[in-house]
Design a protein around this motif. Structure first.
Motif, PDB file in Angstrom:
ATOM      1  N   ALA A 143    -110.914 -39.216  83.522  1.00  0.00           N
ATOM      2  CA  ALA A 143    -110.624 -38.068  82.656  1.00  0.00           C
ATOM      3  C   ALA A 143    -110.517 -36.761  83.446  1.00  0.00           C
ATOM      4  O   ALA A 143    -109.636 -35.936  83.176  1.00  0.00           O
ATOM      5  N   ILE A 144    -111.407 -36.555  84.410  1.00  0.00           N
ATOM      6  CA  ILE A 144    -111.346 -35.318  85.190  1.00  0.00           C
ATOM      7  C   ILE A 144    -110.034 -35.250  85.963  1.00  0.00           C
ATOM      8  O   ILE A 144    -109.373 -34.207  86.009  1.00  0.00           O
ATOM      9  N   SER A 145    -109.627 -36.364  86.562  1.00  0.00           N
ATOM     10  CA  SER A 145    -108.361 -36.393  87.303  1.00  0.00           C
ATOM     11  C   SER A 145    -107.180 -36.090  86.395  1.00  0.00           C
ATOM     12  O   SER A 145    -106.277 -35.337  86.761  1.00  0.00           O
ATOM     13  N   ILE A 146    -107.191 -36.672  85.197  1.00  0.00           N
ATOM     14  CA  ILE A 146    -106.048 -36.533  84.296  1.00  0.00           C
ATOM     15  C   ILE A 146    -105.987 -35.133  83.690  1.00  0.00           C
ATOM     16  O   ILE A 146    -104.983 -34.418  83.838  1.00  0.00           O
ATOM     17  N   TYR A 147    -107.038 -34.721  83.026  1.00  0.00           N
ATOM     18  CA  TYR A 147    -106.984 -33.471  82.264  1.00  0.00           C
ATOM     19  C   TYR A 147    -106.969 -32.243  83.175  1.00  0.00           C
ATOM     20  O   TYR A 147    -106.255 -31.271  82.895  1.00  0.00           O
ATOM     21  N   CYS A 148    -107.718 -32.282  84.260  1.00  0.00           N
ATOM     22  CA  CYS A 148    -107.686 -31.146  85.187  1.00  0.00           C
ATOM     23  C   CYS A 148    -106.369 -31.117  85.964  1.00  0.00           C
ATOM     24  O   CYS A 148    -105.899 -30.045  86.350  1.00  0.00           O
ATOM     25  N   GLY A 149    -105.772 -32.295  86.195  1.00  0.00           N
ATOM     26  CA  GLY A 149    -104.446 -32.328  86.808  1.00  0.00           C
ATOM     27  C   GLY A 149    -103.401 -31.690  85.920  1.00  0.00           C
ATOM     28  O   GLY A 149    -102.476 -31.019  86.393  1.00  0.00           O
ATOM     29  N   LEU A 150    -103.551 -31.877  84.608  1.00  0.00           N
ATOM     30  CA  LEU A 150    -102.660 -31.209  83.657  1.00  0.00           C
ATOM     31  C   LEU A 150    -102.907 -29.708  83.632  1.00  0.00           C
ATOM     32  O   LEU A 150    -101.961 -28.908  83.599  1.00  0.00           O
ATOM     33  N   ALA A 179    -118.059 -46.456  81.141  1.00  0.00           N
ATOM     34  CA  ALA A 179    -117.969 -47.272  79.931  1.00  0.00           C
ATOM     35  C   ALA A 179    -116.684 -47.026  79.161  1.00  0.00           C
ATOM     36  O   ALA A 179    -116.212 -47.896  78.429  1.00  0.00           O
ATOM     37  N   GLY A 180    -116.095 -45.844  79.268  1.00  0.00           N
ATOM     38  CA  GLY A 180    -114.848 -45.541  78.575  1.00  0.00           C
ATOM     39  C   GLY A 180    -113.673 -45.521  79.535  1.00  0.00           C
ATOM     40  O   GLY A 180    -113.840 -45.428  80.752  1.00  0.00           O
ATOM     41  N   SER A 181    -112.474 -45.614  78.998  1.00  0.00           N
ATOM     42  CA  SER A 181    -111.284 -45.574  79.838  1.00  0.00           C
ATOM     43  C   SER A 181    -110.181 -44.784  79.127  1.00  0.00           C
ATOM     44  O   SER A 181    -109.489 -45.313  78.255  1.00  0.00           O
ATOM     45  N   PRO A 182    -110.032 -43.488  79.440  1.00  0.00           N
ATOM     46  CA  PRO A 182    -110.797 -42.782  80.453  1.00  0.00           C
ATOM     47  C   PRO A 182    -112.113 -42.243  79.896  1.00  0.00           C
ATOM     48  O   PRO A 182    -112.278 -42.125  78.686  1.00  0.00           O
ATOM     49  N   SER A 183    -113.029 -41.920  80.785  1.00  0.00           N
ATOM     50  CA  SER A 183    -114.258 -41.224  80.442  1.00  0.00           C
ATOM     51  C   SER A 183    -114.477 -40.141  81.489  1.00  0.00           C
ATOM     52  O   SER A 183    -113.688 -40.009  82.433  1.00  0.00           O
ATOM     53  N   PHE A 184    -115.540 -39.382  81.325  1.00  0.00           N
ATOM     54  CA  PHE A 184    -115.773 -38.244  82.208  1.00  0.00           C
ATOM     55  C   PHE A 184    -115.671 -38.639  83.673  1.00  0.00           C
ATOM     56  O   PHE A 184    -115.011 -37.965  84.459  1.00  0.00           O
TER      57      PHE A 184
END
Length: 461
Positions: A68-75, A59-64
């Motif tokens: 979001a996992i790809s982006i924040y954990c990639g950082l 429902a969100g972009s990004p969401s869990f």
């Protein structure tokens, strides 16, 4: 997903949203939940309720479960870098996340626990129902067990010990403490083993937006791998590989397209009205601007010369004489036409799981493990590895292939560094100020205040 009964979903979501994760939960159940009994009196309405869970996951972009996992954990790992200073992204890239961080609370805690709560509510409704057909009841129960296991896999990978919530009992859930990761893993194995027995080989509906038997097997293979159960990890991944349902897609640019032959589970956007958050966020709006996230120099150097993954799954913009590379697995940033769903599981990972599981079991399995690696390398245009590798060399080759095959996918690199106990050596060298406790995210401060039974991860205030 195209035939969701919106009125029934609204009834279900109103009730379930009223019981969200302020305190797992700190308010009494809404009277509107009574209306959800009607949902489990008919096959079609029950299916609509389950479809609604998948819609909520994106429902969100990004969401869990939508980027979001790809982006924040990639950082947090060493895959991507935010190209400009950002109060949202800097804490994750610098591994300096405060416990009151809003992303930690809203995206990485409330998001998965809300999905878990919805899955629990549906599982309870399915269990009580006497009106549903046996086939639908089994299918939907299996699906929700897969969804619950997926969310717990990421929760425990991010935080370590987390509360295990398997019911909608608000009084019990309001004061639940953290459960050991080993017990979380046992619950995931139970859920996925049950799901595998309940789900059919065929996908329900059209496409791969709802899990089948191989979906449960593929996620179970990953869970066994992380739990170092090499025998079962190898067996489950072999089951998926040998099913004949999937194949390694020769064209790298077709791997992440909707209904690709390589994908095992895809999550569509609500109403199938958009493409992925990764495509929207990773791909720059034009060729004249810096991408929001650039590939780190460490990842760029990890690709061997001639690796087709670098040629096809990376793209670049040159701005003011500087070239910025960015992830390009998903290649559509537009809202329409819809050509890409968010891929949760795909066959290439199963080959890498089986390779690692084979090597870890016995040195005599190394030639077979290398054969699995060479399936992935061949698609990437790379020369095959020798079957005469030592165990250390083989495991290093597995780690290398996972790094360049699964980059910017659901935090795989971040979690690999942790499960292989190499995170301190790698990030301690690459990142200024790295501390071992940074390997776990902080439990959200508001959750600890709301629930005195929760404790904070070491190193965080």
């Amino acid at each position: 997903m195209k035939h969701i009964n919106k009125n029934l979903l609204n009834i279900l979501f109103i009730g379930l949203s009223m019981l969200s994760c302020r305190k797992f939960v700190d308010i009494a159940p809404s009277p509107q939940l009574i209306a959800t009994n009607a949902i489990f009196s008919d096959d079609n309405t029950a299916i609509s309720a389950v479809d609604g869970v998948y819609a909520s996951m994106r429902a969100g972009s990004p969401s869990f479960e939508n980027g979001a996992i790809s982006i924040y954990c990639g950082l947090s790992a060493d895959e991507i870098v935010n190209s400009s200073a950002s109060s949202a992204y800097d804490p994750f890239f610098k591994n300096a996340i405060p416990s009151n961080n809003t992303t930690i609370l809203a995206t990485f805690w409330a998001g998965p626990y809300n999905t878990i709560y919805r899955a629990n509510a549906i599982l309870e409704g399915l269990n009580k129902s006497t009106a549903l057909s046996d086939s639908v009841k089994k299918q939907l129960t299996g699906e929700m067990r897969v969804v619950r296991a997926l969310n717990y896999f990421y929760l425990t990978s991010l935080y370590g010990d987390v509360p295990l919530i398997t019911s909608t009992d608000y009084q019990q859930n309001a004061t639940v403490s953290r459960t050991s990761s080993s017990n979380i893993y046992r619950q995931m194995v139970t859920d996925l083993t049950d799901a595998e027995s309940l789900l059919s080989n065929n996908y329900p509906g059209t496409g791969k937006a709802r899990p089948n038997k191989q979906t449960a097997a593929a996620l179970l293979a990953r869970v066994y791998l992380y739990g170092k159960d090499w025998v079962n990890a190898g067996a489950q991944s072999a089951r998926v590989i040998n099913s004949g349902v999937y194949n390694i897609v020769p064209d790298l640019n077709s791997v992440f397209t909707e209904d690709s032959n390589e994908t095992i589970w895809e999550i569509a956007s609500p109403g199938e009205a958009g493409n992925t958050a990764e495509g929207t966020i990773f791909i720059p709006s034009s060729s004249r601007v810096k991408p929001t996230f650039t590939i780190s120099p460490y990842l760029l150097k990890a690709f061997e010369p001639g690796d087709l993954r670098a040629a096809n799954w990376l793209n670049s913009n040159t701005v003011s004489g500087t070239t910025f590379y960015y992830p390009y697995k998903y290649q559509n940033r537009a809202l329409s036409p819809v050509t890409e769903y968010d891929i949760v599981l795909r066959l290439a990972e199963q080959y890498l799981i089986r390779a690692e599981a084979r090597a870890q079991q016995s040195a005599t399995n190394i030639p077979d493990a290398v054969n699995d690696l060479n399936v992935i390398r061949s698609r990437a245009g790379l020369a095959p590895l020798s079957g005469a590798l030592s165990l250390e060399q083989c495991l290093a080759a597995v780690a290398q292939e996972r790094r360049v095959e699964l980059f910017a996918e659901w935090g795989q690199r971040w979690f690999d560094l942790k499960r292989t106990a190499t995170i301190d050596a790698v990030l301690g060298q690459e990142k200024t100020g790295w501390q071992p406790f940074n390997a776990l995210y902080p439990i959200p401060y508001k959750q600890i205040i709301a629930n005195p039974a929760l404790t904070q991860n070491p190193g965080y205030n």
